[in-house]
Design a protein around this motif. Sequence first.
Motif, PDB file in Angstrom:
ATOM      1  N   ALA B  72       0.807  -1.224   0.000  1.00  0.00           N
ATOM      2  CA  ALA B  72       0.000   0.000   0.000  1.00  0.00           C
ATOM      3  C   ALA B  72       0.839   1.272   0.000  1.00  0.00           C
ATOM      4  O   ALA B  72       0.462   2.252  -0.634  1.00  0.00           O
ATOM      5  CB  ALA B  72      -0.945   0.003   1.201  1.00  0.00           C
ATOM      6  N   TYR B  73       1.980   1.239   0.711  1.00  0.00           N
ATOM      7  CA  TYR B  73       2.728   2.501   0.853  1.00  0.00           C
ATOM      8  C   TYR B  73       3.210   3.046  -0.497  1.00  0.00           C
ATOM      9  O   TYR B  73       2.922   4.191  -0.837  1.00  0.00           O
ATOM     10  CB  TYR B  73       3.873   2.341   1.854  1.00  0.00           C
ATOM     11  N   PHE B 151      -8.213  -0.904   3.090  1.00  0.00           N
ATOM     12  CA  PHE B 151      -8.215  -0.266   4.404  1.00  0.00           C
ATOM     13  C   PHE B 151      -6.824   0.215   4.803  1.00  0.00           C
ATOM     14  O   PHE B 151      -6.671   0.963   5.751  1.00  0.00           O
ATOM     15  CB  PHE B 151      -8.751  -1.228   5.472  1.00  0.00           C
ATOM     16  N   MET B 152      -5.799  -0.262   4.130  1.00  0.00           N
ATOM     17  CA  MET B 152      -4.445   0.237   4.347  1.00  0.00           C
ATOM     18  C   MET B 152      -4.169   1.404   3.393  1.00  0.00           C
ATOM     19  O   MET B 152      -3.577   2.413   3.775  1.00  0.00           O
ATOM     20  CB  MET B 152      -3.422  -0.890   4.127  1.00  0.00           C
ATOM     21  N   VAL B 194      -0.439   5.395   8.662  1.00  0.00           N
ATOM     22  CA  VAL B 194       0.087   4.031   8.719  1.00  0.00           C
ATOM     23  C   VAL B 194      -0.485   3.290   9.920  1.00  0.00           C
ATOM     24  O   VAL B 194      -0.937   2.151   9.816  1.00  0.00           O
ATOM     25  CB  VAL B 194       1.634   4.050   8.789  1.00  0.00           C
ATOM     26  N   ILE B 195      -0.512   3.978  11.075  1.00  0.00           N
ATOM     27  CA  ILE B 195      -1.030   3.363  12.299  1.00  0.00           C
ATOM     28  C   ILE B 195      -2.491   2.970  12.116  1.00  0.00           C
ATOM     29  O   ILE B 195      -2.893   1.847  12.432  1.00  0.00           O
ATOM     30  CB  ILE B 195      -0.915   4.354  13.492  1.00  0.00           C
ATOM     31  N   SER B 196      -3.301   3.878  11.562  1.00  0.00           N
ATOM     32  CA  SER B 196      -4.711   3.536  11.447  1.00  0.00           C
ATOM     33  C   SER B 196      -4.889   2.450  10.388  1.00  0.00           C
ATOM     34  O   SER B 196      -5.723   1.565  10.548  1.00  0.00           O
ATOM     35  CB  SER B 196      -5.576   4.779  11.207  1.00  0.00           C
ATOM     36  N   GLY B 197      -4.057   2.458   9.353  1.00  0.00           N
ATOM     37  CA  GLY B 197      -4.101   1.376   8.369  1.00  0.00           C
ATOM     38  C   GLY B 197      -3.774   0.028   8.993  1.00  0.00           C
ATOM     39  O   GLY B 197      -4.435  -0.973   8.729  1.00  0.00           O
ATOM     40  N   THR B 199      -4.139  -0.954  12.134  1.00  0.00           N
ATOM     41  CA  THR B 199      -5.263  -1.474  12.940  1.00  0.00           C
ATOM     42  C   THR B 199      -6.410  -1.939  12.055  1.00  0.00           C
ATOM     43  O   THR B 199      -7.020  -2.970  12.340  1.00  0.00           O
ATOM     44  CB  THR B 199      -5.846  -0.402  13.901  1.00  0.00           C
ATOM     45  N   MET B 200      -6.678  -1.180  10.981  1.00  0.00           N
ATOM     46  CA  MET B 200      -7.806  -1.534  10.115  1.00  0.00           C
ATOM     47  C   MET B 200      -7.584  -2.871   9.406  1.00  0.00           C
ATOM     48  O   MET B 200      -8.534  -3.519   8.969  1.00  0.00           O
ATOM     49  CB  MET B 200      -8.025  -0.454   9.047  1.00  0.00           C
ATOM     50  N   VAL B 201      -6.338  -3.269   9.222  1.00  0.00           N
ATOM     51  CA  VAL B 201      -6.054  -4.555   8.570  1.00  0.00           C
ATOM     52  C   VAL B 201      -5.847  -5.661   9.604  1.00  0.00           C
ATOM     53  O   VAL B 201      -6.338  -6.767   9.445  1.00  0.00           O
ATOM     54  CB  VAL B 201      -4.807  -4.451   7.659  1.00  0.00           C
ATOM     55  N   PHE B 202      -5.128  -5.323  10.681  1.00  0.00           N
ATOM     56  CA  PHE B 202      -4.773  -6.349  11.663  1.00  0.00           C
ATOM     57  C   PHE B 202      -6.007  -6.930  12.360  1.00  0.00           C
ATOM     58  O   PHE B 202      -6.138  -8.150  12.472  1.00  0.00           O
ATOM     59  CB  PHE B 202      -3.809  -5.765  12.700  1.00  0.00           C
ATOM     60  N   VAL B 203      -6.925  -6.071  12.806  1.00  0.00           N
ATOM     61  CA  VAL B 203      -8.073  -6.569  13.570  1.00  0.00           C
ATOM     62  C   VAL B 203      -8.968  -7.506  12.746  1.00  0.00           C
ATOM     63  O   VAL B 203      -9.227  -8.624  13.181  1.00  0.00           O
ATOM     64  CB  VAL B 203      -8.867  -5.399  14.199  1.00  0.00           C
ATOM     65  N   PRO B 204      -9.421  -7.095  11.552  1.00  0.00           N
ATOM     66  CA  PRO B 204     -10.242  -8.062  10.798  1.00  0.00           C
ATOM     67  C   PRO B 204      -9.478  -9.323  10.392  1.00  0.00           C
ATOM     68  O   PRO B 204     -10.070 -10.401  10.314  1.00  0.00           O
ATOM     69  CB  PRO B 204     -10.699  -7.271   9.566  1.00  0.00           C
TER      70      PRO B 204
END
Lengths: 260, 270
Positions: B72-73, B151-152, B194-197, B199-204
Amino acid sequence: MGQRILRWVENFYLFFILLFLYIPMATLMVLSFNTSKARNQWGGFTLGWYLKMFDSRAISQALYNTLMIAFLSALIATVLGTLAAIGIDKMRRLPKNVYMGVSDIPMLNAEIVTGISLMLVFIAFGVSLGFHTVLISHITFNVPYVILSVAPKLKQTSQTTYEAAMDLGAPPIRAFFQVVLPDIMPGVLSGFLLAFTLSLDDFIITHFTKGAGVNTLSTLIYSEVRRGISPSMYALSTVIFVVVFVLLLASNFLPKKKEA
Amino acid sequence: MGKKLLAGPYLLWMVAFTVIPLALIVYYGFTGVGGGFTLANVAAIARPEHSKALVLSLALSMVSTVCCLVLAYPLAMVLRGRGIGKGSFIVFIFILPMWMNFLLRTMAWQTLLEKNGVINAFLGFFGLPKLQIMNTPAAIVLGMVYNFLPFMVLPIYNVLAKIDDDTINAAADLGANFFQTLLRVWFPLSLPGVISGITMVFVPSLTTFVISNLLGGSKILLIGNVIEQEFTKSGNWHMGSGLSMVLMVFIMASMLLLAKYDRGGEGTTF
């Protein structure tokens, strides 16, 4: 020279990502024209699945439920979320942070936990699972997204225009509809659209809160996974995809009358 | 003053459908089938079949999060460089797939990845070795990356789009090369995205049971599968709630860790 190579690498990368994102969609579209019901065999071209799409009562009922739940949950979540965003805007820091913290839970928590916890609460309070419980659950996970898209717009609007409207004699309700709402409308609309899309695509929370008799497209597909999915499903989703694609294309690229 | 009351209806809604439901999970998690307080449901995570599922979930979700970040980056940087509109086109590309059902999209990967699937037919045509990843953890990671990549991309793109060109040019004027600029300018400024990305990928990814079901065959169980089965097959809500609480602890821990890291990142911007 270096610039050109870089540009070429960038284009290749974009192409690669788009291929990755869209190849499953292309696969489903191809399968919707496949005579054979098997997913890994090409049996020749047919339009039959498109004609049979609405023969199945189960599919048309599920489509109806999906669209109704998406529309109603997005609508109610937009109203609740917009009101909440306006209220929060006026709060002090501490209550605001607590309110937002609780509000964000359905967005940040695991969907499986949200689904299970809602199922438990419905059963504990004797609410029979069905259309209404799915609707309530979808509203619950949609509101935080609406708040998230409305709140920044509220921050941009100045308090003075609202006060000016009231000084000029407009009652608060009228001042809201004629002054504040037009300002935050882009946020409200994108919140609604996001909520609608998320509801439409949801499976996990619906799975736990739907009860026996009710199906959305997601849960119907999941129930068909083991015995094989009817290619009519591929046909239906191809139609939905193409319709949305054309609508989004039109809204994005047609010349706009009024530039926001 | 009156305006604050507008937040009232949703406050009631949150209490009824967010706070009370979570309280119920805690209640079920700490009570036994016969009633009465117990820690057995939470301690059940230590059973080999459960802890194995949890460890596998943690491993796969970390791999998928790293893959998403790595993909994504640069993508977000390319998209920013192209200056495509006010972001509407970006959203268009990444939200559009959501209109084709999530389950169907994921199942399409079966057709693509199967032994006699599309990708292998393609590889075979060029005489390349076959890809045999269907029903393996690799297929599950692929499914996670495919489903959660947007989401990332979106949060990273959003922060990158806000970075002023002058900042980048200043770095270049002061003699920074590409990698220095990337590490000392781009990355620190984009850290919130990056941080919010992450969490948005890790949790699901950590909590999915559908992707593992569809692409992992029935043999690979993630912690999401275990919990889902406790509720739908075994009907042991107490055990399911206990394990859900363990899962939530991991989610909260990851968020706290990231929040701390984020603050540290802001401190070292200069």
